[in-house]
Design a protein around this motif. Structure first.
Motif, PDB file in Angstrom:
ATOM      1  N   UNK A  85       0.860  -1.180   0.000  1.00 57.65           N
ATOM      2  CA  UNK A  85       0.000   0.000   0.000  1.00 57.65           C
ATOM      3  C   UNK A  85       0.900   1.234   0.000  1.00 57.65           C
ATOM      4  N   UNK A  86       0.819   2.031  -1.078  1.00 60.19           N
ATOM      5  CA  UNK A  86       1.684   3.191  -1.249  1.00 60.19           C
ATOM      6  C   UNK A  86       0.853   4.402  -1.649  1.00 60.19           C
ATOM      7  N   UNK A  87       1.266   5.557  -1.160  1.00 61.66           N
ATOM      8  CA  UNK A  87       0.592   6.798  -1.491  1.00 61.66           C
ATOM      9  C   UNK A  87       1.577   7.862  -1.936  1.00 61.66           C
ATOM     10  N   UNK A  88       1.206   8.654  -2.933  1.00 60.70           N
ATOM     11  CA  UNK A  88       2.033   9.744  -3.450  1.00 60.70           C
ATOM     12  C   UNK A  88       1.270  11.051  -3.281  1.00 60.70           C
ATOM     13  N   UNK A  89       1.929  12.062  -2.754  1.00 60.23           N
ATOM     14  CA  UNK A  89       1.292  13.364  -2.543  1.00 60.23           C
ATOM     15  C   UNK A  89       2.117  14.456  -3.194  1.00 60.23           C
ATOM     16  N   UNK A  90       1.428  15.440  -3.745  1.00 55.92           N
ATOM     17  CA  UNK A  90       2.099  16.560  -4.405  1.00 55.92           C
ATOM     18  C   UNK A  90       1.203  17.780  -4.305  1.00 55.92           C
ATOM     19  N   UNK A  91       1.770  18.946  -4.544  1.00 59.07           N
ATOM     20  CA  UNK A  91       0.973  20.160  -4.557  1.00 59.07           C
ATOM     21  C   UNK A  91       1.670  21.241  -5.362  1.00 59.07           C
ATOM     22  N   UNK A  92       0.882  22.238  -5.731  1.00 56.68           N
ATOM     23  CA  UNK A  92       1.382  23.426  -6.409  1.00 56.68           C
ATOM     24  C   UNK A  92       1.142  24.595  -5.471  1.00 56.68           C
ATOM     25  N   UNK A  93       2.219  25.115  -4.878  1.00 48.47           N
ATOM     26  CA  UNK A  93       2.103  26.095  -3.805  1.00 48.47           C
ATOM     27  C   UNK A  93       1.636  27.448  -4.338  1.00 48.47           C
ATOM     28  N   UNK A  94       0.589  27.997  -3.686  1.00 52.34           N
ATOM     29  CA  UNK A  94       0.065  29.341  -3.973  1.00 52.34           C
ATOM     30  C   UNK A  94      -0.202  29.537  -5.462  1.00 52.34           C
ATOM     31  N   UNK A  95      -0.770  28.512  -6.093  1.00 52.36           N
ATOM     32  CA  UNK A  95      -0.981  28.570  -7.540  1.00 52.36           C
ATOM     33  C   UNK A  95      -2.240  29.331  -7.927  1.00 52.36           C
ATOM     34  N   UNK A  96      -3.174  29.482  -6.993  1.00 48.06           N
ATOM     35  CA  UNK A  96      -4.421  30.160  -7.322  1.00 48.06           C
ATOM     36  C   UNK A  96      -4.188  31.661  -7.461  1.00 48.06           C
ATOM     37  N   UNK A  97      -4.613  32.208  -8.582  1.00 50.30           N
ATOM     38  CA  UNK A  97      -4.355  33.625  -8.866  1.00 50.30           C
ATOM     39  C   UNK A  97      -5.165  34.529  -7.946  1.00 50.30           C
ATOM     40  N   UNK A  98      -6.364  34.109  -7.556  1.00 52.44           N
ATOM     41  CA  UNK A  98      -7.266  34.981  -6.816  1.00 52.44           C
ATOM     42  C   UNK A  98      -7.016  34.981  -5.311  1.00 52.44           C
ATOM     43  N   UNK A  99      -6.809  33.815  -4.695  1.00 50.96           N
ATOM     44  CA  UNK A  99      -6.660  33.754  -3.236  1.00 50.96           C
ATOM     45  C   UNK A  99      -5.338  33.152  -2.761  1.00 50.96           C
ATOM     46  N   UNK A 101      -4.184  30.202  -2.710  1.00 50.66           N
ATOM     47  CA  UNK A 101      -4.220  28.899  -2.053  1.00 50.66           C
ATOM     48  C   UNK A 101      -3.540  27.851  -2.934  1.00 50.66           C
ATOM     49  N   UNK A 102      -3.092  26.778  -2.297  1.00 52.14           N
ATOM     50  CA  UNK A 102      -2.339  25.742  -2.997  1.00 52.14           C
ATOM     51  C   UNK A 102      -3.262  24.640  -3.496  1.00 52.14           C
ATOM     52  N   UNK A 103      -2.792  23.932  -4.506  1.00 58.31           N
ATOM     53  CA  UNK A 103      -3.524  22.804  -5.082  1.00 58.31           C
ATOM     54  C   UNK A 103      -2.885  21.511  -4.596  1.00 58.31           C
ATOM     55  N   UNK A 104      -3.684  20.659  -3.981  1.00 61.07           N
ATOM     56  CA  UNK A 104      -3.200  19.398  -3.423  1.00 61.07           C
ATOM     57  C   UNK A 104      -3.692  18.233  -4.256  1.00 61.07           C
ATOM     58  N   UNK A 105      -2.822  17.271  -4.447  1.00 64.74           N
ATOM     59  CA  UNK A 105      -3.199  16.053  -5.154  1.00 64.74           C
ATOM     60  C   UNK A 105      -2.496  14.850  -4.561  1.00 64.74           C
ATOM     61  N   UNK A 106      -3.183  13.723  -4.543  1.00 59.80           N
ATOM     62  CA  UNK A 106      -2.556  12.490  -4.091  1.00 59.80           C
ATOM     63  C   UNK A 106      -3.189  11.306  -4.803  1.00 59.80           C
ATOM     64  N   UNK A 107      -2.464  10.193  -4.808  1.00 58.27           N
ATOM     65  CA  UNK A 107      -2.971   8.949  -5.376  1.00 58.27           C
ATOM     66  C   UNK A 107      -2.434   7.801  -4.538  1.00 58.27           C
ATOM     67  N   UNK A 108      -3.217   6.724  -4.443  1.00 53.02           N
ATOM     68  CA  UNK A 108      -2.878   5.581  -3.605  1.00 53.02           C
ATOM     69  C   UNK A 108      -2.910   4.323  -4.450  1.00 53.02           C
TER      70      UNK A 108
END
Length: 258
Positions: A85-99, A101-108
């Motif tokens: 059982x393995x999980x991968x997590x990633x994000x794009x920091x402060x990618x939202x132009x308006x607020x 906020x970061x985009x989070x993604x993961x897959x298992x």
């Protein structure tokens, strides 16, 4: 999504047919249950349902053209050993132009086969890349613990500890370092949660280079070569049979596996 495209709330004139935009995005959300390759695009477009613009609708039509050209693309499941059982997590920091906020993604992956994935915007604004990465790591940790508890309830225990792969060295060090710093007090809950799982040997956090990060598909737009490479790593492939020929032969739809 087009590489480098940044969608915003007020980036163009408003799209007149709001109902068409809502119904199209709603139908695409159902498609993300099996088509993980459009999860990021659909989630991004869903953030502008209140007041879609012409640019948003153009991005939606681009997505529809991609779906039309890859209608037979789907997940493939294969018997594999060992059963891990393995999980991968990633994000794009402060990618939202308006607020910002970061985009989070993961897959298992369960036994080498993809079983669950997510692409969403974080609820709070992270003040550093490490903080944002740590919140993404906490999300995939909760998913791993839930799947492990489900397998234990089904009396199918894992032989090895679940592994959470993280590409950020700061978050990796923070998960193993017992010393707190004043700059990490505001994320102390996530820190305690992940560290507790590590101390009880219920989880293992490992570092992975960014070029091998499989969850990158859920956080940002990629070039064509990168996009195809990530899709292949996530077990997305075309069926080995002639789907149209089978349907013309009146083959039962229940015998088709995607």
């Amino acid at each position: 999504m087009a590489l480098g495209q940044k969608l915003a709330l007020e980036d163009n004139a408003h799209f007149p047919d709001v109902t068409l935009d809502h119904s199209t995005i709603g139908a695409l959300q159902y498609l993300t249950l099996t088509r993980l390759d459009i999860s990021f695009s659909v989630n991004k477009l869903s953030q502008f349902l209140k007041a879609p613009t012409q640019h948003h609708w153009s991005a939606c039509k681009r997505l529809l053209r991609y779906v039309s050209g890859t209608r037979t693309l789907g997940l493939s499941f294969r018997p594999t050993t060992p059963f891990t059982l393995e999980g991968f997590s990633d994000l794009d920091w402060a990618c939202n132009v308006d607020d910002k906020r970061s985009m989070t993604g993961y897959c298992v992956f369960l036994g080498g086969n993809l079983v669950t994935w997510s692409s969403r915007k974080q609820q709070v604004i992270a003040r550093s890349n490490t903080e944002s990465k740590y919140r993404a790591l906490a999300s995939v940790t909760m998913e791993l613990i839930w799947i492990k508890s489900l397998l234990d309830e089904l009396q199918f225990p894992l032989q090895h500890r679940p592994i959470a792969w993280c590409e950020n060295l700061g978050a990796h060090a923070l998960a193993h370092n017992p010393i707190y710093h004043s700059r990490t007090k505001h994320i102390e809950v996530d820190v305690h949660f992940i560290r507790e799982k590590i101390l009880h040997r219920a989880l293992e956090v490992c570092y992975i280079p960014s070029q091998e990060q499989q969850a990158e598909l859920f956080t940002k737009s990629l070039s064509l070569s990168q996009f195809q490479f990530k899709c292949s790593k996530l077990s997305l492939s075309y069926p080995p049979f002639n789907l149209r020929g089978m349907l013309n032969n009146k083959t039962s739809c229940t015998s088709l596996c995607f």
